[in-house]
Each structure stands twice: as structure tokens, then as C-alpha cells.
Scaffold this motif. Sequence first.
Motif, mmCIF file in Angstrom:
data_model
loop_
_atom_site.group_PDB
_atom_site.id
_atom_site.type_symbol
_atom_site.label_atom_id
_atom_site.label_comp_id
_atom_site.label_asym_id
_atom_site.label_seq_id
_atom_site.Cartn_x
_atom_site.Cartn_y
_atom_site.Cartn_z
ATOM 1 N N LEU A 1 -5.016 -14.299 5.588
ATOM 2 C CA LEU A 1 -4.863 -13.196 6.542
ATOM 3 C C LEU A 1 -3.631 -13.372 7.418
ATOM 4 O O LEU A 1 -2.887 -12.421 7.657
ATOM 5 N N ILE A 2 -3.425 -14.579 7.905
ATOM 6 C CA ILE A 2 -2.258 -14.839 8.757
ATOM 7 C C ILE A 2 -0.969 -14.639 7.965
ATOM 8 O O ILE A 2 -0.027 -14.001 8.444
ATOM 9 N N GLY A 3 -0.929 -15.164 6.746
ATOM 10 C CA GLY A 3 0.266 -15.016 5.924
ATOM 11 C C GLY A 3 0.533 -13.578 5.528
ATOM 12 O O GLY A 3 1.669 -13.104 5.562
ATOM 13 N N ALA A 4 -0.517 -12.864 5.155
ATOM 14 C CA ALA A 4 -0.350 -11.494 4.668
ATOM 15 C C ALA A 4 0.040 -10.526 5.774
ATOM 16 O O ALA A 4 0.907 -9.669 5.577
ATOM 17 N N PHE A 5 -0.580 -10.645 6.937
ATOM 18 C CA PHE A 5 -0.382 -9.629 7.958
ATOM 19 C C PHE A 5 0.550 -10.051 9.091
ATOM 20 O O PHE A 5 1.399 -9.278 9.511
ATOM 21 N N PHE A 6 0.415 -11.265 9.596
ATOM 22 C CA PHE A 6 1.257 -11.676 10.711
ATOM 23 C C PHE A 6 2.620 -12.189 10.242
ATOM 24 O O PHE A 6 3.607 -12.083 10.962
ATOM 25 N N MET A 7 2.677 -12.754 9.037
ATOM 26 C CA MET A 7 3.954 -13.230 8.492
ATOM 27 C C MET A 7 4.558 -12.200 7.531
ATOM 28 O O MET A 7 5.603 -12.447 6.943
ATOM 29 N N HIS A 8 3.877 -11.066 7.350
ATOM 30 C CA HIS A 8 4.349 -9.945 6.525
ATOM 31 C C HIS A 8 4.641 -10.360 5.089
ATOM 32 O O HIS A 8 5.629 -9.948 4.491
ATOM 33 N N LEU A 9 3.763 -11.175 4.513
ATOM 34 C CA LEU A 9 3.932 -11.608 3.122
ATOM 35 C C LEU A 9 3.014 -10.851 2.165
ATOM 36 O O LEU A 9 2.854 -11.253 1.019
ATOM 37 N N LYS A 10 2.412 -9.760 2.642
ATOM 38 C CA LYS A 10 1.455 -9.030 1.825
ATOM 39 C C LYS A 10 2.068 -8.538 0.511
ATOM 40 O O LYS A 10 1.423 -8.556 -0.525
ATOM 41 N N SER A 11 3.329 -8.132 0.527
ATOM 42 C CA SER A 11 3.957 -7.622 -0.684
ATOM 43 C C SER A 11 4.645 -8.721 -1.496
ATOM 44 O O SER A 11 5.088 -8.477 -2.612
ATOM 45 N N LYS B 1 3.726 -11.638 -3.333
ATOM 46 C CA LYS B 1 2.540 -12.318 -3.855
ATOM 47 C C LYS B 1 2.741 -13.824 -4.058
ATOM 48 O O LYS B 1 1.897 -14.623 -3.701
ATOM 49 N N VAL B 2 3.867 -14.226 -4.644
ATOM 50 C CA VAL B 2 4.090 -15.645 -4.928
ATOM 51 C C VAL B 2 4.183 -16.442 -3.628
ATOM 52 O O VAL B 2 3.569 -17.506 -3.492
ATOM 53 N N SER B 3 4.913 -15.913 -2.659
ATOM 54 C CA SER B 3 5.039 -16.607 -1.371
ATOM 55 C C SER B 3 3.691 -16.703 -0.670
ATOM 56 O O SER B 3 3.366 -17.724 -0.064
ATOM 57 N N LEU B 4 2.905 -15.638 -0.766
ATOM 58 C CA LEU B 4 1.587 -15.642 -0.127
ATOM 59 C C LEU B 4 0.657 -16.652 -0.792
ATOM 60 O O LEU B 4 -0.070 -17.382 -0.108
ATOM 61 N N ILE B 5 0.695 -16.727 -2.112
ATOM 62 C CA ILE B 5 -0.143 -17.704 -2.827
ATOM 63 C C ILE B 5 0.291 -19.129 -2.488
ATOM 64 O O ILE B 5 -0.548 -19.998 -2.241
ATOM 65 N N MET B 6 1.594 -19.359 -2.443
ATOM 66 C CA MET B 6 2.098 -20.695 -2.090
ATOM 67 C C MET B 6 1.712 -21.064 -0.662
ATOM 68 O O MET B 6 1.333 -22.203 -0.382
ATOM 69 N N CYS B 7 1.800 -20.109 0.245
ATOM 70 C CA CYS B 7 1.443 -20.346 1.643
ATOM 71 C C CYS B 7 -0.048 -20.649 1.778
ATOM 72 O O CYS B 7 -0.439 -21.505 2.561
ATOM 73 N N THR B 8 -0.866 -19.950 0.995
ATOM 74 C CA THR B 8 -2.311 -20.110 1.103
ATOM 75 C C THR B 8 -2.805 -21.406 0.482
ATOM 76 O O THR B 8 -3.625 -22.113 1.078
#
Length: 80
Positions: A56-66, A68-75
Motif C-alpha cells: 500500500l505504501i509503495g503503490a499509493f504514497f510512492m506512486h509505484l502503482k503503475s 509493477k516491477v518496482s512495486l514487486i521489488m519494493c514489496t
Amino acid sequence: MSNDHAHSGGYKQYFMIWGWLLVMTLLALGIGYIHGIPPTVKSVVLVSITLAKIYLIGAFFMHLKSEKVSLIMCTFSPLV
């Protein structure tokens, strides 16, 4: 010229995400104080809640929702 479409959810979306983060934090805190849960189950649930919060933090507050690879790596990088 209006900039309404730039922030589709606006502050409402941020407060909603903040609410979910608060609920997950309180849930994790409550699970930590319950003594009847086996340690393995408790660990898996707490790690799952933490991963959901990271998402949630990565997708919405860090604007990584679009992104996908960065969001998966962050998570999932904290698991390594």
C-alpha cells in the motif's frame, strides 16, 4: 485550466489508505498480544500484514502503482 484529473482520488484516497494502514497496524498489534496463537502462525500472519502494508505504501504514497516491477521489488525485497 483545471488539474482535476491529475489526482483522481485526491486526499480522500490518501486518507482511505491511511485508514487501512492504521487498521492493519492495530490488527498486527492485537495479534502480537494474543498468547494462544502458535508462533509459526503468528509469524506468517504478521509478515503477511507487513507485506500488505509495504504494498500500500509503495503503490499509493510512492506512486509505484503503475510500475509493477518496482512495486514487486519494493514489496518482496525485505524477505531476502
